[in-house]
Design a protein around this motif. Structure first.
Motif, PDB file in Angstrom:
ATOM      1  N   THR A 153       1.035  -1.030  -0.085  1.00 47.55           N
ATOM      2  CA  THR A 153      -0.255   0.074  -0.093  1.00 47.55           C
ATOM      3  C   THR A 153       0.901   1.010   0.537  1.00 47.55           C
ATOM      4  N   VAL A 154       1.700   0.867   0.287  1.00 44.55           N
ATOM      5  CA  VAL A 154       2.562   2.142   0.902  1.00 44.55           C
ATOM      6  C   VAL A 154       3.805   2.602  -0.255  1.00 44.55           C
ATOM      7  N   LYS A 163      15.808   9.985  -4.873  1.00 43.32           N
ATOM      8  CA  LYS A 163      16.993  10.927  -3.987  1.00 43.32           C
ATOM      9  C   LYS A 163      16.665  12.559  -3.779  1.00 43.32           C
ATOM     10  N   ASN A 164      15.685  12.930  -4.674  1.00 48.18           N
ATOM     11  CA  ASN A 164      14.932  13.791  -5.069  1.00 48.18           C
ATOM     12  C   ASN A 164      14.175  14.325  -4.759  1.00 48.18           C
ATOM     13  N   LEU A 165      13.483  13.370  -3.861  1.00 51.63           N
ATOM     14  CA  LEU A 165      12.066  13.619  -3.786  1.00 51.63           C
ATOM     15  C   LEU A 165      11.555  13.549  -2.118  1.00 51.63           C
ATOM     16  N   LEU A 166      10.807  14.554  -1.582  1.00 57.42           N
ATOM     17  CA  LEU A 166      10.320  13.756  -0.538  1.00 57.42           C
ATOM     18  C   LEU A 166       8.823  13.559   0.038  1.00 57.42           C
ATOM     19  N   ALA A 167       9.401  12.632   1.099  1.00 56.04           N
ATOM     20  CA  ALA A 167       7.548  11.857   1.486  1.00 56.04           C
ATOM     21  C   ALA A 167       7.520  12.179   2.990  1.00 56.04           C
ATOM     22  N   LEU A 168       5.639  12.324   2.450  1.00 61.61           N
ATOM     23  CA  LEU A 168       5.362  12.156   4.329  1.00 61.61           C
ATOM     24  C   LEU A 168       4.229  11.482   4.387  1.00 61.61           C
ATOM     25  N   GLU A 169       3.865  11.172   5.286  1.00 63.95           N
ATOM     26  CA  GLU A 169       2.915  10.226   5.974  1.00 63.95           C
ATOM     27  C   GLU A 169       1.560  10.820   6.323  1.00 63.95           C
ATOM     28  N   VAL A 170       0.446  11.593   5.683  1.00 61.15           N
ATOM     29  CA  VAL A 170      -0.353  12.687   6.672  1.00 61.15           C
ATOM     30  C   VAL A 170      -1.566  12.025   6.436  1.00 61.15           C
ATOM     31  N   ASP A 171      -2.512  10.969   7.214  1.00 59.91           N
ATOM     32  CA  ASP A 171      -3.835  10.578   7.927  1.00 59.91           C
ATOM     33  C   ASP A 171      -3.286   9.352   7.284  1.00 59.91           C
ATOM     34  N   GLY A 172      -2.214   8.883   7.230  1.00 62.50           N
ATOM     35  CA  GLY A 172      -2.831   7.573   7.434  1.00 62.50           C
ATOM     36  C   GLY A 172      -1.561   6.661   5.583  1.00 62.50           C
ATOM     37  N   ARG A 173      -1.965   8.112   4.680  1.00 65.18           N
ATOM     38  CA  ARG A 173      -1.741   8.021   3.322  1.00 65.18           C
ATOM     39  C   ARG A 173      -0.218   8.357   2.714  1.00 65.18           C
ATOM     40  N   TRP A 174       1.134   7.693   2.357  1.00 69.08           N
ATOM     41  CA  TRP A 174       2.209   8.535   1.888  1.00 69.08           C
ATOM     42  C   TRP A 174       1.939   9.636   0.629  1.00 69.08           C
ATOM     43  N   ARG A 175       2.040  10.914   1.330  1.00 70.57           N
ATOM     44  CA  ARG A 175       2.315  11.720  -0.155  1.00 70.57           C
ATOM     45  C   ARG A 175       3.977  12.425  -0.126  1.00 70.57           C
ATOM     46  N   ILE A 176       3.923  13.018  -1.832  1.00 67.08           N
ATOM     47  CA  ILE A 176       5.836  13.111  -2.250  1.00 67.08           C
ATOM     48  C   ILE A 176       5.156  14.864  -1.365  1.00 67.08           C
ATOM     49  N   SER A 177       6.441  15.239  -0.723  1.00 68.29           N
ATOM     50  CA  SER A 177       5.726  16.437   0.043  1.00 68.29           C
ATOM     51  C   SER A 177       6.979  18.037  -0.287  1.00 68.29           C
ATOM     52  N   ALA A 178       7.979  16.760  -1.116  1.00 66.71           N
ATOM     53  CA  ALA A 178       8.697  18.180  -1.682  1.00 66.71           C
ATOM     54  C   ALA A 178       9.520  17.579  -3.080  1.00 66.71           C
TER      55      ALA A 178
END
Length: 303
Positions: free
Chosen positions: A103-104, A201-216
């Motif tokens: 899922t992630v 390596k040039n993308l950041l990810a965050l978990e928001v409300d149980g789902r992972w998304r690209i953050s930067a």
């Protein structure tokens, strides 16, 4: 002193209290630092060409399109930007693959594709490379996706492939580039924003409300105006966890990204520019070694 510039010009009245080196690329050196206000920033020092003006201009252009760090100041061959939270996508994917968390992987693949499609909504007057903060593509009449055969020949002649790729492998790479060059006329004239180093390596990810998304999306110093398939080829160059590539392509299409007929061959051909350029780096550099392996895979699949 660079830190005098940071405290007196980039962030006047602030004092740096802590510093932490970040993993950097071949062309820059990055340090996260916190000031006495409690805010965290990143100091980016260019080891080669100073791309600060271009990166600052792109950050302004991309505001509201994709998440990019806000640029605070440029000067002295450096750039100061706000620190954005998140973990490198490469790390999150490695953990997810270890944990067999499909899922992630799929969430991140889809978000990565959506992010890339949004980057491609930014367009310019012509194809070309950015020389300064005006983001005017140039030189006039230069097509970034042309002359692959000439470029590969130049990199082989002037780089460090001798003794690392056999003579037969070098001939095969030249032949492959010569055959691919005419294919790339299909993407000539495209003038969309290309990150040109679009990988985990040039993308950041965050978990928001149980789902992972690209953050930067970080590191825009190689960006240019051209075909978005450059970034598709970059992202699909190396093996990814099962399910990632499929979700990436699904997210890209769903957000309006174009995958024309023959896109796999086109994106692979466009990626040869980067692989050939890596051959001009020092042989001990990880990109050089990675390029050798990828070139051999490419030539084997072309047989």
């Amino acid at each position: 002193m660079i830190w005098d510039w940071v405290e007196n010009t980039a962030l006047p009245g602030h004092r740096v209290t802590t510093k932490r080196e970040l993993t950097g690329g071949y062309s820059n050196h990055n340090v996260a630092f916190t000031t006495d206000t409690g805010d965290t920033y990143v100091l980016r020092r260019y080891l080669g060409d100073d791309a600060g003006a271009v990166e600052a201009a792109l950050a302004r252009r991309l505001a509201g399109v994709v998440p990019v760090p806000e640029v605070i100041a440029i000067g002295h061959g450096a750039l100061v930007s706000r620190f954005l939270p998140g973990r490198p996508l490469s790390e999150v994917l490695a953990d997810a693959e270890t944990d067999a968390d499909a899922t992630v992987v799929e969430d991140l693949g889809r978000s990565t594709g959506e992010t890339l499609a949004r980057i491609g909504t930014v367009s310019f007057a012509a194809p070309g490379f950015f020389a300064d903060g005006t983001l005017t593509p140039g030189p006039p009449g230069i097509e970034p996706a042309s002359g692959l055969d000439v470029f590969v020949d130049k990199c082989l002649a002037e780089g460090n492939a001798a003794g690392r790729l056999t003579d037969a492998e070098q001939r095969a790479l030249r032949t492959h580039a010569a055959r691919a060059t005419p294919l790339l006329t299909a993407v000539h004239g495209l003038r969309r924003l290309v990150h040109s180093d679009f990988n985990p390596k040039n993308l950041l990810a965050l978990e928001v409300d149980g789902r992972w998304r690209i953050s930067a999306v970080l590191d825009w110093e190689f960006a240019f105006s051209g075909p978005p398939l450059v970034d598709v080829g970059n992202m699909l160059r190396d093996p990814r966890p099962p399910g990632f590539a499929e979700a990436f392509l699904e997210g890209f299409r769903a957000q309006g990204g174009d995958l024309p007929p023959g896109w796999r061959a086109l994106s692979s051909a466009l990626d040869v520019y980067a692989l050939a350029a890596f051959l001009t780096r020092p042989p001990e550099h990880r990109y050089f070694q990675g390029a050798l392996a990828r070139i051999r895979d490419l030539l084997a699949s072309a047989d």
